[in-house]
Design a protein around this motif. Structure first.
Motif, PDB file in Angstrom:
ATOM      1  N   GLU A  44      -7.133  11.770  -6.634  1.00 45.84           N
ATOM      2  CA  GLU A  44      -6.340  12.067  -5.438  1.00 45.84           C
ATOM      3  C   GLU A  44      -6.961  13.124  -4.536  1.00 45.84           C
ATOM      4  O   GLU A  44      -6.271  13.804  -3.779  1.00 45.84           O
ATOM      5  CB  GLU A  44      -4.899  12.445  -5.814  1.00 45.84           C
ATOM      6  N   GLU A  48     -10.162   8.879  -7.378  1.00 47.69           N
ATOM      7  CA  GLU A  48      -9.095   8.472  -8.301  1.00 47.69           C
ATOM      8  C   GLU A  48      -8.162   9.633  -8.618  1.00 47.69           C
ATOM      9  O   GLU A  48      -6.978   9.440  -8.873  1.00 47.69           O
ATOM     10  CB  GLU A  48      -9.704   7.938  -9.604  1.00 47.69           C
ATOM     11  N   GLU A  53       3.791   4.186  -1.037  1.00 50.21           N
ATOM     12  CA  GLU A  53       4.354   4.926  -2.165  1.00 50.21           C
ATOM     13  C   GLU A  53       5.692   4.318  -2.565  1.00 50.21           C
ATOM     14  O   GLU A  53       6.523   3.990  -1.722  1.00 50.21           O
ATOM     15  CB  GLU A  53       4.543   6.388  -1.748  1.00 50.21           C
ATOM     16  N   GLY A  71       0.533   5.133  -0.209  1.00 51.20           N
ATOM     17  CA  GLY A  71       0.424   5.092  -1.662  1.00 51.20           C
ATOM     18  C   GLY A  71      -0.991   5.361  -2.139  1.00 51.20           C
ATOM     19  O   GLY A  71      -1.231   5.569  -3.332  1.00 51.20           O
ATOM     20  N   LEU A  83      -2.101  -4.430  -6.626  1.00 45.90           N
ATOM     21  CA  LEU A  83      -1.070  -5.101  -5.824  1.00 45.90           C
ATOM     22  C   LEU A  83      -1.620  -5.649  -4.505  1.00 45.90           C
ATOM     23  O   LEU A  83      -1.290  -6.789  -4.139  1.00 45.90           O
ATOM     24  CB  LEU A  83       0.102  -4.160  -5.563  1.00 45.90           C
ATOM     25  N   TYR A  91       0.810  -1.218   0.000  1.00 41.51           N
ATOM     26  CA  TYR A  91       0.000   0.000   0.000  1.00 41.51           C
ATOM     27  C   TYR A  91       0.845   1.271   0.000  1.00 41.51           C
ATOM     28  O   TYR A  91       0.302   2.367   0.060  1.00 41.51           O
ATOM     29  CB  TYR A  91      -0.887   0.041   1.249  1.00 41.51           C
ATOM     30  N   THR A 128       6.042   1.416  -4.039  1.00 38.69           N
ATOM     31  CA  THR A 128       5.774   0.009  -4.372  1.00 38.69           C
ATOM     32  C   THR A 128       4.310  -0.216  -4.749  1.00 38.69           C
ATOM     33  O   THR A 128       3.997  -1.135  -5.498  1.00 38.69           O
ATOM     34  CB  THR A 128       6.133  -0.921  -3.192  1.00 38.69           C
ATOM     35  N   TYR A 129       3.426   0.642  -4.225  1.00 37.90           N
ATOM     36  CA  TYR A 129       1.997   0.446  -4.501  1.00 37.90           C
ATOM     37  C   TYR A 129       1.672   0.648  -5.978  1.00 37.90           C
ATOM     38  O   TYR A 129       2.205   1.536  -6.631  1.00 37.90           O
ATOM     39  CB  TYR A 129       1.145   1.420  -3.683  1.00 37.90           C
ATOM     40  N   ARG A 130       0.818  -0.195  -6.480  1.00 33.20           N
ATOM     41  CA  ARG A 130       0.182  -0.003  -7.784  1.00 33.20           C
ATOM     42  C   ARG A 130      -1.198  -0.639  -7.704  1.00 33.20           C
ATOM     43  O   ARG A 130      -1.454  -1.488  -6.838  1.00 33.20           O
ATOM     44  CB  ARG A 130       1.004  -0.638  -8.907  1.00 33.20           C
ATOM     45  N   LYS A 131      -2.061  -0.226  -8.582  1.00 31.26           N
ATOM     46  CA  LYS A 131      -3.422  -0.747  -8.569  1.00 31.26           C
ATOM     47  C   LYS A 131      -3.405  -2.261  -8.753  1.00 31.26           C
ATOM     48  O   LYS A 131      -2.775  -2.782  -9.669  1.00 31.26           O
ATOM     49  CB  LYS A 131      -4.236  -0.089  -9.690  1.00 31.26           C
TER      50      LYS A 131
END
Length: 343
Positions: free
Chosen positions: A298, A296, A60, A180, A67, A58, A62-65
């Motif tokens: 932010e 989405e 910043e 993230g 994951l 979760y 490493t997080y991506r949608k």
């Protein structure tokens, strides 16, 4: 004689057929701190086991949608391996979207699974696993544990308790935050104090909105309401007819470019406001979509508040909102205020 001490041959001899299941649930996926706990419960033998989705899923960098769902699938397979799942066992798994990839993994492994409405032993145990991890950070509060009686309200209270703890020493505590995700970008940057506190500011704003609507004529259009709102609220706090990005439902302007707008977004409160009725260009389905787009893009979305005109579309609008209520919390988070006002 205890059934769990009998082997398969014994059971066949005495003619008892036992269906063994492993239940799976999560805790912490909707909370701002740490990763998420995944709990496993073999009801017939009263076995409990826990795995975790790591905080890195979760955070910043490493997080991506997708994951967290991938990590949940790995955690599910690890847990089933640890429990030494049998060929004839059925997995009962929570219906939440965090387990979407896990269900695919179960299918690929030819493991039988069914949807589960989690309650009782497993729900309490996995919640406690997450809460104990939170308490290990030094957070102590009676609001960490949520009762069934007023679950939505208490989850919301816990969410902001944890978020505010992180915000008080943001640099030091950010390593424990799901940073993230969009909510933290807003929360970390919100340094301006809300006069009188969040609850008082929210009540004052919403009372004034209702007053404007009640004082207006039945022929009030969105254009007229938009003008009144801009005249009554400061631009830096309240964004009226705010333009969103070009994906999703669109509107065409004179230059043939496309965009979509959300009727009212209160930046100070992190809440989005919609108006439904014969003279307002909005539908119940659109408003949920737009709230999702806000998130989405932010923006913080802590609440979706709808003002419904009692006109010829009133019954249809209320039916739609009743249907959407549960969906909104699944899509936007359990802490979301989803409130309907009728005027």
């Amino acid at each position: 004689m205890h059934l769990e001490t009998l082997n398969d041959k014994d059971l066949r001899i005495i003619g008892i057929l036992i269906t063994v299941t492993i239940e799976i649930d999560d805790a912490g996926t909707g909370d701002p701190l740490l990763g998420a706990a995944i709990g496993f419960y073999r009801r017939e033998t009263d076995e409990l086991h826990f795995e975790w989705i790591p905080i890195e899923a979760y955070q910043e960098g490493t997080y991506r949608k997708g994951l967290p769902q991938e990590e949940a699938a790995k955690a599910v397979m690890r847990g089933l391996l640890a429990l030494n799942i049998k060929e004839d066992e059925t997995v009962m798994i929570c219906q939440g979207s965090i387990f979407d990839r896990a269900r695919d993994s179960l299918d690929k492994a030819n493991i039988k699974h069914e949807p589960l409405k989690v309650e009782g032993v497993l729900q309490d145990a996995v919640e406690e696993e997450y809460i104990q991890a939170v308490e290990a950070l030094g957070i102590k509060s009676k609001h960490l544990r949520v009762s069934e009686d007023n679950k939505d309200k208490e989850y919301r209270k816990r969410y902001f308790l944890l978020l505010n703890w992180a915000k008080r020493k943001a640099k030091e505590r950010e390593k424990f935050v799901k940073n993230g995700l969009n909510f933290w970008k807003y929360a970390k940057g919100q340094r301006r104090q809300i006069p009188g506190g969040w609850k008082q500011a929210r009540r004052k704003f919403e009372d004034k909105l209702m007053s404007i609507l009640k004082k207006s004529k039945d022929t009030l259009t969105w254009g007229e309401l938009k003008h009144k709102l801009k005249s009554n609220f400061p631009k830096r706090d309240v964004w009226v007819n705010h333009k969103l990005s070009s994906f999703g439902p669109t509107r065409h302007n004179g230059n043939n470019t496309t965009f979509m707008r959300v009727q009212v977004y209160n930046y100070l409160l992190g809440q989005v406001y919609f108006f439904l009725g014969e003279r307002f260009p909005e539908s119940a389905g659109e408003l949920v979509w737009k709230a999702l787009i806000l998130k989405e893009e932010e923006y913080s979305v802590n609440g979706v508040i709808i003002y419904v005109k009692r006109d010829k579309y009133y019954k249809d609008n209320m039916k739609w909102l009743a249907f959407l209520r549960g969906k909104v919390k699944k899509l936007l988070g359990g802490h979301i205020r989803f409130v309907t006002h009728v005027y």
